[in-house]
Design a protein around this motif. Sequence first.
Motif, PDB file in Angstrom:
ATOM      1  N   VAL A  67      44.973  32.237  38.960  1.00 56.65           N
ATOM      2  CA  VAL A  67      45.651  31.871  37.719  1.00 56.65           C
ATOM      3  C   VAL A  67      46.587  30.730  38.090  1.00 56.65           C
ATOM      4  CG1 VAL A  67      47.153  32.653  35.863  1.00 56.65           C
ATOM      5  CG2 VAL A  67      45.537  34.261  36.914  1.00 56.65           C
ATOM      6  N   ASN A  68      46.310  29.547  37.560  1.00 54.52           N
ATOM      7  CA  ASN A  68      47.165  28.421  37.940  1.00 54.52           C
ATOM      8  C   ASN A  68      47.825  27.798  36.722  1.00 54.52           C
ATOM      9  OD1 ASN A  68      44.929  27.160  36.893  1.00 54.52           O
ATOM     10  ND2 ASN A  68      44.434  26.003  38.720  1.00 54.52           N
ATOM     11  N   ASP A  69      49.024  27.355  36.938  1.00 56.90           N
ATOM     12  CA  ASP A  69      49.752  26.578  35.942  1.00 56.90           C
ATOM     13  C   ASP A  69      50.719  25.673  36.688  1.00 56.90           C
ATOM     14  OD1 ASP A  69      52.157  28.003  36.461  1.00 56.90           O
ATOM     15  OD2 ASP A  69      51.847  29.358  34.790  1.00 56.90           O
ATOM     16  N   ARG A  70      51.583  24.987  35.992  1.00 56.16           N
ATOM     17  CA  ARG A  70      52.469  23.996  36.617  1.00 56.16           C
ATOM     18  C   ARG A  70      53.450  24.619  37.609  1.00 56.16           C
ATOM     19  NH1 ARG A  70      57.281  24.340  34.043  1.00 56.16           N
ATOM     20  NH2 ARG A  70      57.290  25.315  32.009  1.00 56.16           N
ATOM     21  N   ARG A  71      53.648  25.931  37.539  1.00 64.59           N
ATOM     22  CA  ARG A  71      54.576  26.609  38.461  1.00 64.59           C
ATOM     23  C   ARG A  71      53.915  27.006  39.769  1.00 64.59           C
ATOM     24  NH1 ARG A  71      55.925  31.433  34.771  1.00 64.59           N
ATOM     25  NH2 ARG A  71      53.724  31.097  34.401  1.00 64.59           N
ATOM     26  N   GLY A  72      52.594  26.883  39.849  1.00 67.86           N
ATOM     27  CA  GLY A  72      51.873  27.263  41.057  1.00 67.86           C
ATOM     28  C   GLY A  72      50.739  28.222  40.756  1.00 67.86           C
ATOM     29  N   ASN A  73      50.089  28.667  41.794  1.00 68.66           N
ATOM     30  CA  ASN A  73      48.932  29.555  41.661  1.00 68.66           C
ATOM     31  C   ASN A  73      49.313  31.001  41.919  1.00 68.66           C
ATOM     32  OD1 ASN A  73      47.305  27.325  41.244  1.00 68.66           O
ATOM     33  ND2 ASN A  73      46.813  27.123  43.404  1.00 68.66           N
ATOM     34  N   LEU A  74      48.568  31.889  41.267  1.00 66.72           N
ATOM     35  CA  LEU A  74      48.763  33.319  41.456  1.00 66.72           C
ATOM     36  C   LEU A  74      47.379  33.949  41.620  1.00 66.72           C
ATOM     37  CD1 LEU A  74      51.079  35.750  39.882  1.00 66.72           C
ATOM     38  CD2 LEU A  74      48.685  36.143  39.378  1.00 66.72           C
ATOM     39  N   THR A  75      47.222  34.776  42.632  1.00 65.97           N
ATOM     40  CA  THR A  75      45.991  35.531  42.835  1.00 65.97           C
ATOM     41  C   THR A  75      46.357  37.001  42.894  1.00 65.97           C
ATOM     42  OG1 THR A  75      44.811  33.760  43.983  1.00 65.97           O
ATOM     43  CG2 THR A  75      44.114  35.988  44.477  1.00 65.97           C
ATOM     44  N   PHE A  76      45.544  37.833  42.295  1.00 68.09           N
ATOM     45  CA  PHE A  76      45.821  39.274  42.314  1.00 68.09           C
ATOM     46  C   PHE A  76      44.585  40.033  42.755  1.00 68.09           C
ATOM     47  CE2 PHE A  76      44.381  38.083  38.115  1.00 68.09           C
ATOM     48  CZ  PHE A  76      43.434  39.044  37.817  1.00 68.09           C
ATOM     49  N   ILE A  77      44.824  41.227  43.306  1.00 65.62           N
ATOM     50  CA  ILE A  77      43.752  42.118  43.724  1.00 65.62           C
ATOM     51  C   ILE A  77      44.091  43.502  43.192  1.00 65.62           C
ATOM     52  CG2 ILE A  77      42.536  43.140  45.675  1.00 65.62           C
ATOM     53  CD1 ILE A  77      43.525  40.678  47.300  1.00 65.62           C
ATOM     54  N   GLU A  78      43.171  44.066  42.442  1.00 63.53           N
ATOM     55  CA  GLU A  78      43.352  45.397  41.905  1.00 63.53           C
ATOM     56  C   GLU A  78      42.264  46.306  42.467  1.00 63.53           C
ATOM     57  OE1 GLU A  78      45.334  44.385  37.587  1.00 63.53           O
ATOM     58  OE2 GLU A  78      43.155  44.535  37.715  1.00 63.53           O
ATOM     59  N   GLY A  79      42.702  47.422  43.063  1.00 62.25           N
ATOM     60  CA  GLY A  79      41.752  48.379  43.607  1.00 62.25           C
ATOM     61  C   GLY A  79      40.839  48.905  42.521  1.00 62.25           C
ATOM     62  N   SER A  80      39.576  49.072  42.838  1.00 65.40           N
ATOM     63  CA  SER A  80      38.526  49.536  41.944  1.00 65.40           C
ATOM     64  C   SER A  80      38.232  48.552  40.812  1.00 65.40           C
ATOM     65  CB  SER A  80      38.858  50.914  41.361  1.00 65.40           C
ATOM     66  OG  SER A  80      39.025  51.852  42.401  1.00 65.40           O
ATOM     67  N   ARG A  81      38.785  47.336  40.912  1.00 66.10           N
ATOM     68  CA  ARG A  81      38.459  46.290  39.943  1.00 66.10           C
ATOM     69  C   ARG A  81      37.968  45.028  40.662  1.00 66.10           C
ATOM     70  NH1 ARG A  81      42.241  43.612  35.257  1.00 66.10           N
ATOM     71  NH2 ARG A  81      40.650  42.171  34.530  1.00 66.10           N
ATOM     72  N   ASN A  82      38.841  44.376  41.437  1.00 64.64           N
ATOM     73  CA  ASN A  82      38.439  43.195  42.200  1.00 64.64           C
ATOM     74  C   ASN A  82      37.752  43.584  43.505  1.00 64.64           C
ATOM     75  OD1 ASN A  82      41.396  42.524  41.017  1.00 64.64           O
ATOM     76  ND2 ASN A  82      39.980  40.838  40.705  1.00 64.64           N
ATOM     77  N   ILE A  83      38.038  44.785  43.969  1.00 62.92           N
ATOM     78  CA  ILE A  83      37.367  45.356  45.130  1.00 62.92           C
ATOM     79  C   ILE A  83      36.824  46.713  44.707  1.00 62.92           C
ATOM     80  CG2 ILE A  83      38.692  44.096  46.861  1.00 62.92           C
ATOM     81  CD1 ILE A  83      40.465  46.509  47.209  1.00 62.92           C
ATOM     82  N   SER A  84      35.824  47.200  45.404  1.00 65.19           N
ATOM     83  CA  SER A  84      35.099  48.387  44.941  1.00 65.19           C
ATOM     84  C   SER A  84      35.743  49.716  45.307  1.00 65.19           C
ATOM     85  CB  SER A  84      33.675  48.350  45.502  1.00 65.19           C
ATOM     86  OG  SER A  84      33.717  48.384  46.914  1.00 65.19           O
ATOM     87  N   PHE A  85      36.941  49.681  45.876  1.00 61.34           N
ATOM     88  CA  PHE A  85      37.572  50.925  46.321  1.00 61.34           C
ATOM     89  C   PHE A  85      39.057  50.890  45.993  1.00 61.34           C
ATOM     90  CE2 PHE A  85      37.371  47.880  49.759  1.00 61.34           C
ATOM     91  CZ  PHE A  85      38.669  47.842  50.245  1.00 61.34           C
ATOM     92  N   GLY A  86      39.684  52.051  45.983  1.00 66.07           N
ATOM     93  CA  GLY A  86      41.120  52.134  45.778  1.00 66.07           C
ATOM     94  C   GLY A  86      41.869  51.683  47.024  1.00 66.07           C
ATOM     95  N   ILE A  87      43.048  51.160  46.853  1.00 66.02           N
ATOM     96  CA  ILE A  87      43.849  50.670  47.983  1.00 66.02           C
ATOM     97  C   ILE A  87      44.737  51.795  48.497  1.00 66.02           C
ATOM     98  CG2 ILE A  87      45.608  49.008  48.694  1.00 66.02           C
ATOM     99  CD1 ILE A  87      44.495  47.178  46.431  1.00 66.02           C
ATOM    100  N   SER A  88      44.549  52.164  49.766  1.00 62.60           N
ATOM    101  CA  SER A  88      45.345  53.218  50.380  1.00 62.60           C
ATOM    102  C   SER A  88      46.449  52.669  51.267  1.00 62.60           C
ATOM    103  CB  SER A  88      44.462  54.131  51.237  1.00 62.60           C
ATOM    104  OG  SER A  88      43.510  54.778  50.440  1.00 62.60           O
TER     105      SER A  88
END
Length: 102
Positions: A13-34
């Motif tokens: 997600v980019n805008d004039r303030r900079g970029n942001l990347t997110f990772i959500e368990g079971s959404r962007n990756i196939s497992f929950g984050i422990s």
Amino acid sequence: MSGSWELLRFPIVNDRRGNLTFIEGSRNISFGISRVYYLYDVPGGSFRGGHAHKELEQVVIAVSGSFDVHLSDGRRSEVVSLNRSYYGLYLKNLEGVMYFGD
């Protein structure tokens, strides 16, 4: 190589303030984050790791800077370079050795 790996690209997600990347368990990756762990202040030429996780799913990300991930099962070897914070190396059930270094 026993087990599997693939390179994942996370949303940007980019805008004039900079970029942001997110990772959500079971959404962007196939497992929950422990657990989350990170390495920092590692001198050039150093190596970390040296073992594999036979029953584990994990994602390795170079949040800042770059490094290579060396994968070997004793018969085949592969090197994956990570140098962008929006890419992650997804590793699943590796039977072999993995280490990080230049």
